[in-house]
Design a protein around this motif. Structure first.
Motif, mmCIF file in Angstrom:
data_model
loop_
_atom_site.group_PDB
_atom_site.id
_atom_site.type_symbol
_atom_site.label_atom_id
_atom_site.label_comp_id
_atom_site.label_asym_id
_atom_site.label_seq_id
_atom_site.Cartn_x
_atom_site.Cartn_y
_atom_site.Cartn_z
ATOM 1 N N TYR A 30 40.249 41.178 30.031
ATOM 2 C CA TYR A 30 39.639 41.983 31.096
ATOM 3 C C TYR A 30 38.438 41.276 31.717
ATOM 4 O O TYR A 30 38.324 41.156 32.936
ATOM 5 C CB TYR A 30 39.218 43.362 30.564
ATOM 6 N N LEU A 31 37.522 40.829 30.864
ATOM 7 C CA LEU A 31 36.286 40.236 31.393
ATOM 8 C C LEU A 31 36.593 39.001 32.228
ATOM 9 O O LEU A 31 35.982 38.797 33.285
ATOM 10 C CB LEU A 31 35.322 39.897 30.254
ATOM 11 N N GLU A 33 39.301 38.442 33.935
ATOM 12 C CA GLU A 33 39.862 38.915 35.220
ATOM 13 C C GLU A 33 38.763 39.475 36.119
ATOM 14 O O GLU A 33 38.751 39.248 37.330
ATOM 15 C CB GLU A 33 40.924 39.999 34.975
ATOM 16 N N ALA A 34 37.855 40.226 35.514
ATOM 17 C CA ALA A 34 36.780 40.842 36.301
ATOM 18 C C ALA A 34 35.880 39.772 36.900
ATOM 19 O O ALA A 34 35.475 39.874 38.062
ATOM 20 C CB ALA A 34 35.971 41.804 35.424
ATOM 21 N N ILE A 35 35.583 38.743 36.128
ATOM 22 C CA ILE A 35 34.729 37.654 36.626
ATOM 23 C C ILE A 35 35.425 36.939 37.791
ATOM 24 O O ILE A 35 34.784 36.555 38.770
ATOM 25 C CB ILE A 35 34.362 36.688 35.484
ATOM 26 N N LEU A 37 37.351 38.388 39.863
ATOM 27 C CA LEU A 37 37.198 39.314 40.997
ATOM 28 C C LEU A 37 35.845 39.128 41.693
ATOM 29 O O LEU A 37 35.705 39.412 42.884
ATOM 30 C CB LEU A 37 37.327 40.757 40.472
ATOM 31 N N LEU A 38 34.852 38.671 40.939
ATOM 32 C CA LEU A 38 33.496 38.537 41.484
ATOM 33 C C LEU A 38 33.275 37.223 42.242
ATOM 34 O O LEU A 38 32.234 37.049 42.866
ATOM 35 C CB LEU A 38 32.455 38.624 40.355
ATOM 36 N N ALA B 310 33.570 42.556 45.335
ATOM 37 C CA ALA B 310 32.898 41.647 44.400
ATOM 38 C C ALA B 310 31.447 42.076 44.184
ATOM 39 O O ALA B 310 30.973 42.137 43.045
ATOM 40 C CB ALA B 310 32.966 40.224 44.933
ATOM 41 N N ALA B 311 30.748 42.394 45.275
ATOM 42 C CA ALA B 311 29.348 42.807 45.137
ATOM 43 C C ALA B 311 29.251 44.097 44.316
ATOM 44 O O ALA B 311 28.416 44.228 43.425
ATOM 45 C CB ALA B 311 28.724 43.005 46.519
ATOM 46 N N ARG B 360 34.763 48.950 29.041
ATOM 47 C CA ARG B 360 34.943 47.780 29.909
ATOM 48 C C ARG B 360 33.760 47.607 30.861
ATOM 49 O O ARG B 360 33.203 46.527 30.988
ATOM 50 C CB ARG B 360 36.217 47.926 30.752
ATOM 51 N N LEU B 364 31.120 44.494 30.905
ATOM 52 C CA LEU B 364 30.945 43.662 32.092
ATOM 53 C C LEU B 364 29.479 43.628 32.505
ATOM 54 O O LEU B 364 28.913 42.569 32.778
ATOM 55 C CB LEU B 364 31.840 44.186 33.232
ATOM 56 N N TYR B 367 27.369 41.549 30.154
ATOM 57 C CA TYR B 367 27.548 40.118 30.415
ATOM 58 C C TYR B 367 26.776 39.702 31.667
ATOM 59 O O TYR B 367 26.058 38.698 31.676
ATOM 60 C CB TYR B 367 29.040 39.801 30.580
ATOM 61 N N TYR B 377 25.706 36.028 39.343
ATOM 62 C CA TYR B 377 26.452 37.133 39.953
ATOM 63 C C TYR B 377 25.559 38.280 40.440
ATOM 64 O O TYR B 377 25.643 38.690 41.584
ATOM 65 C CB TYR B 377 27.495 37.692 38.967
ATOM 66 N N MET B 421 42.143 45.977 37.560
ATOM 67 C CA MET B 421 41.857 45.221 38.792
ATOM 68 C C MET B 421 42.543 45.859 40.001
ATOM 69 O O MET B 421 42.002 45.878 41.097
ATOM 70 C CB MET B 421 42.321 43.761 38.652
ATOM 71 N N TYR B 424 40.524 48.872 40.901
ATOM 72 C CA TYR B 424 39.285 48.505 41.602
ATOM 73 C C TYR B 424 39.580 48.168 43.070
ATOM 74 O O TYR B 424 38.805 48.509 43.960
ATOM 75 C CB TYR B 424 38.615 47.284 40.947
#
Lengths: 105, 503
Positions: A30-31, A33-35, A37-38, B310-311, B360, B364, B367, B377, B421, B424
């Motif tokens: 997950y992490l 994939e999420a990264i 996305l960013l 993303a933001a 989750r 995130l 991190y 980020y 994803m 989202y």
């Protein structure tokens, strides 16, 4: 270079969420994939662009006066303690935070 | 007499004031409708029958004593379960707060009650508002009143479904990335996210503190305007330092002409590949309807909108991680028994109390805020936020509102979108508005030709011009009504009139 399972275990410790081995695997996927996305936010040239931390710009922290709050917002003792799982007298009860067994860091 | 679900908020308040029926009769009718419809909808986590009857009796007593009644006298209202209401639990649909009793009442709830509303209960949601389908509730699903095999949207899915099914007349939700506007679209009701700062967040469990905003659901724009008046009438809330002074008068100016006002559209976005053909057709219908009302259509561009996902997924989870750090199992919330250290108790309490998506998002956020990662980020996301806000400023120099989809599709079936994803990505059209802080409202446009499910169109306005935004929303509703596309005030047909007769 994505996050490793070991790094994700470290994040979980920091976030104070005990994850099972299976959850660690899912969370690593997950992490990463999420990264991914960013990534679009790293594609701009942001030199000289001021950040907007808040939609209402001119805010500053609000500090209460250091005195007993006696207005109607102050919770009665019984109400304040009422949602806690362990209490003792007028206090919230917690396990040891010092000494052997790791305690709190 | 007709069922209470045939009446809007204004008609109920006027009927109570005139003595056509009492607030207690309306409350009993609403409880009856909830009992009849809830087995299939499951919009509520808790129905507050006792509080409802007591509040309604107080309204009736005020009338009997000749006192002036509030804007919402006797109007049945439901509250998302992240809003504190004394006498109810506030669970955020989480095992963490399963037994948590509200120690006080949130300002937004208080203001609805002060206006005479009758509190019917607390509605289901995605756990801690993390989600777009209400499927992440720890307790049960909520079913879309238009098709019970479909999700109601989320995270305020219970509030949207309760209004669409005619269980209540109004409901409050909260919107951090589209959580009012998207379920409004899926359930065929009006849902408004006001400009950040218009409604107090005091007593609302925080998710993303720079993004969260409370707003109303109703079956017509007029009902939403009335609720907005009740929410802002008492001025800024000293208990929320971000709360702003906003004049009432939402309803008073609703029918004013929009002749000569301008709506902005983004041609690229109208043809976005994620949009289903029926959503594109709905946007065309909305454009025609606004044109019929004298609104001029202009082309605008929000060039950084593509990076808003993303933001958002940098800023939102970071704020959520900070906010949810308070759930340590000590002062409130689930506490793992038998632990020898506080660290162990905290980690195990959080492991049990939070569901998968809540874990989750916090992971995130943890991190993203770590040393060395913050600059990669979180900080640039806040710079991108400046760019998105500037985009809006430029666009609003050319128009009074921007028209967008509320969601790329109609409501999906349970389990159909299980990949985070993918979930989202469905927020694409709503989140830039939370990032910039301006207001947005979703108005039903009719049923999709392919799915037969409701489609809403979103209008976004400049910050603190929510009155004008609602006026534009009303013009859209009026235009669609005049062309026979919608019938404002309608309850989902399968549930209309089921229980809830006003005796």
């Amino acid at each position: 270079m994505g996050l490793t399972r070991k790094e994700v275990r470290g994040i979980a410790e920091y976030a104070r969420i005990a994850l099972t081995e299976a959850e660690l695997d899912e969370m690593t996927t997950y992490l990463n994939e999420a990264i991914e996305l960013l990534q679009p936010i790293r594609e701009y040239n942001l030199t000289g662009v001021a950040p907007t931390f808040h939609p209402i710009g001119d805010l500053s922290n609000v500090m209460a006066a250091d005195e007993l709050d006696a207005n109607d917002r102050a919770l009665e003792l019984g109400v304040a303690l009422g949602n806690a799982a362990s209490t003792q007298g007028r206090a919230f009860r917690v396990p040891s935070i010092l000494g052997d067994g790791g305690g709190d860091r | 007499m007709a069922g209470f679900d045939q009446l809007g908020a204004r008609a109920i308040a006027a009927g109570v004031a005139a003595g056509d029926f009492s607030a207690s009769e309306v409350a009993r009718a609403a409880l009856d409708a909830i009992e009849a419809r809830e087995p299939k909808i499951q919009a509520f986590l808790q129905v507050s029958a006792g509080l409802a009857l007591k509040a309604a009796a107080a309204t009736d007593a005020r009338r009997a004593a000749g006192e002036e009644l509030g804007l919402l006298a006797g109007v049945p209202v439901a509250f998302k379960d992240n809003m504190h209401l004394l006498g109810t639990r506030t669970t955020c649909a989480s095992l963490m707060l399963e037994h948590y009793e509200s120690p006080f009442t949130a300002t937004c709830v208080r203001r609805m009650l002060d206006a005479g509303a009758t509190p019917m209960g607390k509605t289901n949601m995605d756990e801690f508002a993390f989600g777009s389908s209400t499927e992440s509730s720890a307790f049960h699903r909520t079913y879309n009143p238009w098709d019970i095999t479909c999700v109601p949207g989320g995270s305020s899915g219970g509030s949207a479904a309760a209004v669409a099914a005619g269980e209540v007349t109004l409901a409050l939700g909260s919107d951090t990335g589209g959580s009012i506007r998207q379920p409004a679209s899926f359930c065929g009701v009006v849902g408004m996210k006001p400009t950040y700062g218009v409604v107090s967040r005091y007593g609302v469990v925080a998710f993303g503190s720079s993004l969260d905003q409370v707003g109303p659901f109703g079956r017509s724009v007029a009902d939403v305007a009335l609720a907005m008046d009740a929410l802002v009438a008492a001025g800024r809330d000293p208990f929320d330092s971000t709360s702003q002074e906003v004049p009432a008068g939402f309803l008073a100016h609703l029918e004013a002409s929009v002749e000569g006002m301008r709506v902005g559209i983004m041609p690229d976005l109208m043809g976005h590949e994620a949009l289903t053909p029926e959503v594109r057709a709905a946007l065309d219908d909305a454009r025609v309807a606004l044109g019929d009302q004298g609104v001029e259509v202009v082309e605008v561009d929000l060039p950084h909108m593509a990076s808003s996902i993303a933001a958002y997924y940098a800023i939102g989870p970071s704020e959520a991680f900070s906010n949810l750090a308070r759930f340590d199992g000590v002062r409130f919330g689930y506490q793992q028994p038998g632990c020898t250290t506080l660290a162990e108790q905290t980690a195990l309490s959080r492991a049990y109390g939070f569901g998968a998506e809540a874990k989750r998002r916090q992971m995130l956020g943890a991190y993203l805020l770590a040393a060395g990662v913050y600059d990669k980020y979180y900080y640039p996301a806040q710079q991108v936020r400046t760019l998105i806000t500037s985009d809006y400023r430029r666009a609003f120099a050319r128009c009074d509102a921007i028209m967008l989809p509320a969601a790329p599709t109609t409501a999906w079936c349970f389990g159909e979108v299980s990949d985070p994803m993918q979930m989202y990505a469905s927020d694409l059209f709503t989140i830039s508005c939370n990032i910039a802080g301006n207001g947005g409202v979703c108005v039903p446009v009719g049923l999709g030709a392919d799915t037969g499910m409701p489609i809403g169109v979103q209008l976004q306005g400049p910050a603190f011009q929510d009155h004008k935004l609602l006026r534009m929303a009303r013009a859209l509703e009026r235009g669609l009504e005049e062309s026979g596309r919608i019938k404002p005030g309608s309850v989902a047909p399968a549930f209309a009139g089921k229980g809830g007769e006003l005796a």
